[in-house]
Design a protein around this motif. Structure first.
Motif, PDB file in Angstrom:
ATOM      1  N   PHE A  70       0.829  -1.202   0.000  1.00 45.43           N
ATOM      2  CA  PHE A  70       0.000   0.000   0.000  1.00 45.43           C
ATOM      3  C   PHE A  70       0.865   1.253   0.000  1.00 45.43           C
ATOM      4  CE2 PHE A  70      -2.229   3.257   2.582  1.00 45.43           C
ATOM      5  CZ  PHE A  70      -3.261   3.543   1.697  1.00 45.43           C
ATOM      6  N   TRP A 224      -5.202  -0.586  -7.834  1.00 44.47           N
ATOM      7  CA  TRP A 224      -4.668  -0.939  -6.513  1.00 44.47           C
ATOM      8  C   TRP A 224      -5.503  -2.036  -5.873  1.00 44.47           C
ATOM      9  CZ3 TRP A 224      -1.761  -2.118  -2.783  1.00 44.47           C
ATOM     10  CH2 TRP A 224      -2.227  -2.192  -1.480  1.00 44.47           C
ATOM     11  N   PHE A 252      -8.979  -1.903   3.285  1.00 40.62           N
ATOM     12  CA  PHE A 252      -8.139  -2.939   2.696  1.00 40.62           C
ATOM     13  C   PHE A 252      -8.955  -4.167   2.304  1.00 40.62           C
ATOM     14  CE2 PHE A 252      -5.262  -0.430   5.356  1.00 40.62           C
ATOM     15  CZ  PHE A 252      -4.289  -0.104   4.417  1.00 40.62           C
TER      16      PHE A 252
END
Length: 276
Positions: A70, A224, A252
């Motif tokens: 991340f 992502w 997440f």
């Protein structure tokens, strides 16, 4: 592809590799990888007098690997836009472009050549840094994510999307302005994605639409989340599945892997921006 694109791409690749920002980024990345390796090497001692078993150690390692990726994804995106933002506008301001444009070289060749060279920088840097990082973690603790190559591929795609956006601003505004605007957009899209996930977790379709629209406007967050999905272990996915829809509120939480239509949209998005 015309003959002018490859020389421009090669020149861009050489110029980018000599920039102090990229050299500093490479040095800092090496230091971070060394620090990450040291931190992972201390994980077996985290339990003190009660050593962690193999499964618990792997779960902690997987969470820390996700956090490391991340951080790297943010650094990659910001570096990509700040490298791409002055790629053309600085040549216009310095007058260098005047010695190139009068020749029989199309504007599209210059843009595509710059984009290709910068994308190669992103690809080389991303693949090298992530592979080294994963190998260091594997050596010190014996952990690898379930699908490392797929995760790296999505990080590469995120960097290329950021380069494309930065290059678009490079043809429109001053270098510093383009870098700042692109950075704000990256942060806004990431924040909108989190807000959209919260809306989805509570069944609010209006709020959830923020995340969907933001990932269509700028696909960096979507890429992502693709990397995030492939970094998850089966155990983490199972825990999130037990939480049901409320798990989407976790920033997440990957949900599902990006659908093929979305990947096709991202490719068309990049090609469309190169034509602007």
């Amino acid at each position: 592809m015309t003959r002018a694109i490859w020389p421009i791409a090669r020149m861009t690749l050489i110029e980018a590799s000599r920039r102090r920002m990229l050299i500093a980024l490479a040095v800092l990345t090496a230091l971070v990888i060394a620090g990450v390796g040291y931190g992972f090497s201390r994980l077996p001692e985290i339990g003190g007098s009660h050593p962690l078993n193999h499964d618990d150690l792997n779960q902690i390692a997987s969470i820390l690997t996700i956090l490391t990726f991340f951080m790297f994804s943010f650094v990659l995106s910001f570096a990509a836009v700040f490298v791409a933002a002055p790629a053309i506008s600085s040549d216009i301001e310095s007058g260098v472009i005047l010695s190139i444009v009068p020749r029989p070289i199309r504007r599209a060749d210059i843009v595509v050549g710059r984009w290709l060279g910068l994308s190669l920088v992103v690809v080389i840097f991303t693949i090298t840094a992530t592979l080294v990082e994963l190998e260091v973690v594997n050596l010190v603790i014996g952990y690898l994510p379930p699908h490392p190559f797929e995760a790296i591929s999505f990080l590469v795609a995120e960097g290329v999307v950021a380069v494309t956006m930065g290059l678009l601003f490079s043809t429109r505004v001053a270098p510093m302005t383009g870098g700042i605007v692109a950075t704000i957009l990256l942060l806004a899209v990431w924040f909108a994605g989190i807000v959209g996930n919260i809306g989805f977790s509570f069944g609010n379709d209006t709020v959830a639409a923020f995340g969907t629209i933001s990932r269509l406007v700028v696909p960096t967050d979507g890429m992502w989340r693709g990397a995030l999905y492939y970094l998850q272990t089966p155990q983490l996915l199972a825990v999130q599945a037990l939480a049901g829809g409320r798990a989407a509120a976790n920033p997440f939480f990957p949900g599902t892997q990006p659908a093929r239509p979305y990947l096709a949209w991202t490719a068309r998005w990049s090609l469309r921006l190169l034509r602007l």
